[in-house]
Each structure stands twice: as structure tokens, then as C-alpha cells.
Scaffold this motif. Sequence first.
Motif, PDB file in Angstrom:
ATOM      1  N   LEU A   1       0.327  16.257   1.802  1.00  0.00           N
ATOM      2  CA  LEU A   1       0.919  16.540   3.337  1.00  0.00           C
ATOM      3  C   LEU A   1      -0.269  16.318   4.282  1.00  0.00           C
ATOM      4  CD1 LEU A   1       3.396  19.424   2.997  1.00  0.00           C
ATOM      5  CD2 LEU A   1       3.715  16.856   2.955  1.00  0.00           C
ATOM      6  N   ALA A   2      -1.388  16.760   4.086  1.00  0.00           N
ATOM      7  CA  ALA A   2      -2.441  16.548   4.897  1.00  0.00           C
ATOM      8  C   ALA A   2      -2.681  15.092   5.251  1.00  0.00           C
ATOM      9  CB  ALA A   2      -4.013  17.061   4.207  1.00  0.00           C
ATOM     10  N   VAL A   3      -2.610  14.121   4.302  1.00  0.00           N
ATOM     11  CA  VAL A   3      -2.924  12.733   4.331  1.00  0.00           C
ATOM     12  C   VAL A   3      -1.534  12.211   5.341  1.00  0.00           C
ATOM     13  CG1 VAL A   3      -2.852  10.413   3.256  1.00  0.00           C
ATOM     14  CG2 VAL A   3      -4.260  12.357   2.399  1.00  0.00           C
ATOM     15  N   ILE A   4      -0.481  12.806   4.948  1.00  0.00           N
ATOM     16  CA  ILE A   4       0.675  12.380   5.296  1.00  0.00           C
ATOM     17  C   ILE A   4       0.935  12.499   6.911  1.00  0.00           C
ATOM     18  CG2 ILE A   4       3.184  12.518   5.628  1.00  0.00           C
ATOM     19  CD1 ILE A   4       3.273  12.771   2.604  1.00  0.00           C
ATOM     20  N   ALA A   5       0.109  13.803   7.193  1.00  0.00           N
ATOM     21  CA  ALA A   5       0.246  14.408   8.755  1.00  0.00           C
ATOM     22  C   ALA A   5      -0.847  13.180   9.324  1.00  0.00           C
ATOM     23  CB  ALA A   5      -0.323  15.528   8.846  1.00  0.00           C
ATOM     24  N   ALA A   6      -1.820  12.878   8.782  1.00  0.00           N
ATOM     25  CA  ALA A   6      -2.778  11.812   9.365  1.00  0.00           C
ATOM     26  C   ALA A   6      -2.132  10.470   9.517  1.00  0.00           C
ATOM     27  CB  ALA A   6      -4.036  11.704   8.672  1.00  0.00           C
ATOM     28  N   ILE A   7      -1.400   9.948   8.782  1.00  0.00           N
ATOM     29  CA  ILE A   7      -0.870   8.505   8.701  1.00  0.00           C
ATOM     30  C   ILE A   7       0.434   8.479   9.279  1.00  0.00           C
ATOM     31  CG2 ILE A   7      -2.317   7.721   6.932  1.00  0.00           C
ATOM     32  CD1 ILE A   7       0.263   7.573   5.151  1.00  0.00           C
ATOM     33  N   LEU A   8       1.238   9.532   9.370  1.00  0.00           N
ATOM     34  CA  LEU A   8       2.483   9.495   9.817  1.00  0.00           C
ATOM     35  C   LEU A   8       2.920   8.716  11.033  1.00  0.00           C
ATOM     36  CD1 LEU A   8       5.455  10.301   8.737  1.00  0.00           C
ATOM     37  CD2 LEU A   8       4.879  12.537   9.821  1.00  0.00           C
TER      38      LEU A   8
END
Length: 131
Positions: free
Chosen positions: A59-66
Amino acid sequence: MKIGQAARESGVTIRMLRYYEDQGLIHPRRSDARYREYAQADVELARRVQALSRAGLTLAVIAAILPCVASLRADAAKPCPNLLSVLRRKQQELEEQIALFELQRAAIADYLLAQSEDGAALSKSSAADFR
């Protein structure tokens, strides 16, 4: 729409919708009575987050690339400086996991082959020990 309907339409549980909100991934508006009210865009965003999560991204990566991902279609992604590097790292991790699984599968196959060649095929009871 209320959270139950948003969960049904998105395929994401109510609990996960709340978690996505806590993590800052989705932002449903609040009614005067403080109930969450989801727009269709929130439902689509929850689907997108879930798809990226199923692809193995945290989710941390998703937040960055969302912000870079306009939709689930690869041809609709916006250019983002870190998107490609994040995806390349994840792809490399997956390649390493696949290689490890292939080694494990080969080791098991070799063991089973050796057992059958010796005439000592695994009995049902000993096969159950591996479960």
C-alpha cells in the motif's frame, strides 16, 4: 452511495475500504451526519488499489504511484518519475521468486523420481507427512 454499496460495487470489503481511507488512498466525502458517501470515482479507485495490491505492490508503494495510474489499463498511465523504477523492482522481485519456486519444484521432482527408481515409491501415509 453508502459504504455497503461501495463495497459491493468495488469488490472490496467494508473493512478494507475504511483501511484504504485511513491510509489516505481514497477520500469519500462525509455527510452532515458524518457517514461516508462514496462517489463512483471512489469505487473505481478502490478497485484500482485492490488490483495493484493483488499484483504484489504494498500500500505504501501504491500510495506513491497511484497519482500516476489513470486506470487499470497500461496504456492509460500518466508518466511519473518513480513509476517505472518501482515496477521494474517489483518485476525483478517476482522473477527471483519464480526462479526460487522452479528450483524447489525441481528438487521435489528429483526426489520423487529417485524414490520411484529405487522401487520405494512414497506410500499414502508418508506422502501425507509432506502436507
